[in-house]
Design a protein around this motif. Sequence first.
Motif, PDB file in Angstrom:
ATOM      1  N   MET A 143      31.646  41.489  38.553  1.00 25.14           N
ATOM      2  CA  MET A 143      31.207  41.180  39.905  1.00 25.14           C
ATOM      3  C   MET A 143      29.806  41.724  40.131  1.00 25.14           C
ATOM      4  O   MET A 143      29.473  42.817  39.690  1.00 25.14           O
ATOM      5  CB  MET A 143      32.166  41.802  40.942  1.00 25.14           C
ATOM      6  CG  MET A 143      33.608  41.343  40.825  1.00 25.14           C
ATOM      7  SD  MET A 143      34.737  42.264  41.905  1.00 25.14           S
ATOM      8  CE  MET A 143      34.216  41.663  43.505  1.00 25.14           C
ATOM      9  N   ASP A 189      28.888  40.478  45.470  1.00 25.59           N
ATOM     10  CA  ASP A 189      30.319  40.186  45.475  1.00 25.59           C
ATOM     11  C   ASP A 189      31.121  41.399  45.950  1.00 25.59           C
ATOM     12  O   ASP A 189      32.096  41.267  46.693  1.00 25.59           O
ATOM     13  CB  ASP A 189      30.793  39.786  44.074  1.00 25.59           C
ATOM     14  CG  ASP A 189      30.100  38.543  43.548  1.00 25.59           C
ATOM     15  OD1 ASP A 189      29.863  37.622  44.354  1.00 25.59           O
ATOM     16  OD2 ASP A 189      29.784  38.492  42.342  1.00 25.59           O
ATOM     17  N   VAL A 190      30.700  42.571  45.509  1.00 21.62           N
ATOM     18  CA  VAL A 190      31.383  43.804  45.907  1.00 21.62           C
ATOM     19  C   VAL A 190      31.255  44.021  47.414  1.00 21.62           C
ATOM     20  O   VAL A 190      32.230  44.348  48.095  1.00 21.62           O
ATOM     21  CB  VAL A 190      30.809  45.017  45.143  1.00 21.62           C
ATOM     22  CG1 VAL A 190      31.426  46.312  45.651  1.00 21.62           C
ATOM     23  CG2 VAL A 190      31.044  44.859  43.652  1.00 21.62           C
ATOM     24  N   ARG A 230      30.798  41.807  49.687  1.00 27.54           N
ATOM     25  CA  ARG A 230      31.632  40.808  50.360  1.00 27.54           C
ATOM     26  C   ARG A 230      33.101  41.234  50.379  1.00 27.54           C
ATOM     27  O   ARG A 230      33.811  41.054  51.354  1.00 27.54           O
ATOM     28  CB  ARG A 230      31.484  39.452  49.668  1.00 27.54           C
ATOM     29  CG  ARG A 230      31.126  38.338  50.644  1.00 27.54           C
ATOM     30  CD  ARG A 230      31.015  36.970  50.004  1.00 27.54           C
ATOM     31  NE  ARG A 230      30.841  36.909  48.581  1.00 27.54           N
ATOM     32  CZ  ARG A 230      29.665  36.774  47.966  1.00 27.54           C
ATOM     33  NH1 ARG A 230      28.545  36.714  48.683  1.00 27.54           N
ATOM     34  NH2 ARG A 230      29.590  36.679  46.649  1.00 27.54           N
ATOM     35  N   ALA A 231      33.545  41.838  49.259  1.00 27.45           N
ATOM     36  CA  ALA A 231      34.940  42.258  49.149  1.00 27.45           C
ATOM     37  C   ALA A 231      35.253  43.460  50.037  1.00 27.45           C
ATOM     38  O   ALA A 231      36.381  43.614  50.500  1.00 27.45           O
ATOM     39  CB  ALA A 231      35.258  42.603  47.692  1.00 27.45           C
ATOM     40  N   PRO A 234      36.984  44.817  38.985  1.00 22.66           N
ATOM     41  CA  PRO A 234      37.920  45.022  40.100  1.00 22.66           C
ATOM     42  C   PRO A 234      38.324  46.494  40.240  1.00 22.66           C
ATOM     43  O   PRO A 234      38.526  46.982  41.353  1.00 22.66           O
ATOM     44  CB  PRO A 234      39.106  44.137  39.715  1.00 22.66           C
ATOM     45  CG  PRO A 234      38.495  43.039  38.914  1.00 22.66           C
ATOM     46  CD  PRO A 234      37.406  43.706  38.110  1.00 22.66           C
ATOM     47  N   VAL A 238      35.770  48.296  42.238  1.00 21.47           N
ATOM     48  CA  VAL A 238      35.877  47.999  43.664  1.00 21.47           C
ATOM     49  C   VAL A 238      36.956  48.867  44.309  1.00 21.47           C
ATOM     50  O   VAL A 238      36.778  49.402  45.404  1.00 21.47           O
ATOM     51  CB  VAL A 238      36.173  46.508  43.902  1.00 21.47           C
ATOM     52  CG1 VAL A 238      36.376  46.232  45.386  1.00 21.47           C
ATOM     53  CG2 VAL A 238      35.033  45.652  43.361  1.00 21.47           C
ATOM     54  N   ARG A 246      36.614  51.585  47.234  1.00 22.80           N
ATOM     55  CA  ARG A 246      37.458  51.553  48.430  1.00 22.80           C
ATOM     56  C   ARG A 246      38.104  52.919  48.664  1.00 22.80           C
ATOM     57  O   ARG A 246      38.197  53.399  49.801  1.00 22.80           O
ATOM     58  CB  ARG A 246      38.519  50.462  48.289  1.00 22.80           C
ATOM     59  CG  ARG A 246      39.402  50.310  49.523  1.00 22.80           C
ATOM     60  CD  ARG A 246      40.338  49.125  49.430  1.00 22.80           C
ATOM     61  NE  ARG A 246      39.622  47.862  49.659  1.00 22.80           N
ATOM     62  CZ  ARG A 246      39.384  46.942  48.748  1.00 22.80           C
ATOM     63  NH1 ARG A 246      39.788  47.133  47.504  1.00 22.80           N
ATOM     64  NH2 ARG A 246      38.744  45.835  49.049  1.00 22.80           N
TER      65      ARG A 246
END
Length: 222
Positions: free
Chosen positions: A1, A5-6, A8-9, A45, A48, A52
Amino acid sequence: MRISDVLRALRAEFPNVSHSKLRFLEEQGLIEPVRTASGYRQYSPADVERLRFVLVEQRDRYLPLKVIKERLAALDAGTEVEQLVPRLATSDGEPGSAAVRQRYTVDALVSAAGVERELVEGLIEAGVLRQAPGGQLDARSLDVVVLAAGLAEYGIEPRHLRSLRTAADRHVSLVHQVVSPWRGQQSASARAHAGTVASEVGELCAQLHTVFVRQGIDDLTR
């Protein structure tokens, strides 16, 4: 990613996360994206989810980055099971900045810390610990008592710690000045930004204080 993209997530849950925030966390060693031959960052992923975790710990638990980094290391080593504190929601459905936190009575704090009641009462009397209107003490009070107990072994009494509490209050006041423009706004994104900036500035203040103390200790040990 890619970094876009990160973002956005993450932005659905963390509306104020930015490129600079991700780079800052990378500089602090909390995340290590791989680099392409051209030098572009690429995230998996798992990266990410790691981000988080960091953002949740900052927002919901107000943990400094050093502590979060230690928790991540423990998780990586399999010595700690992840237990995130449930988040509260505001009336508009946005996650609130307040987390569900444990509260202690004086007796419960004495038991949890394994100390004499006299020490806890002395810390309250000296203003090092502050009780809520109902007489309870917040979750961080346990850390204060444990550290104060360690200092007591060297003859350092609660009254001696009053200056440390005052210095910490000044740090908090400085952080408040920095974030007050965002805290005064009503939007969820502004409040989220205030929380992020407060965590980062507070961590830098704590690190600078530590450096000052170590400088002084170096002089004592020469």
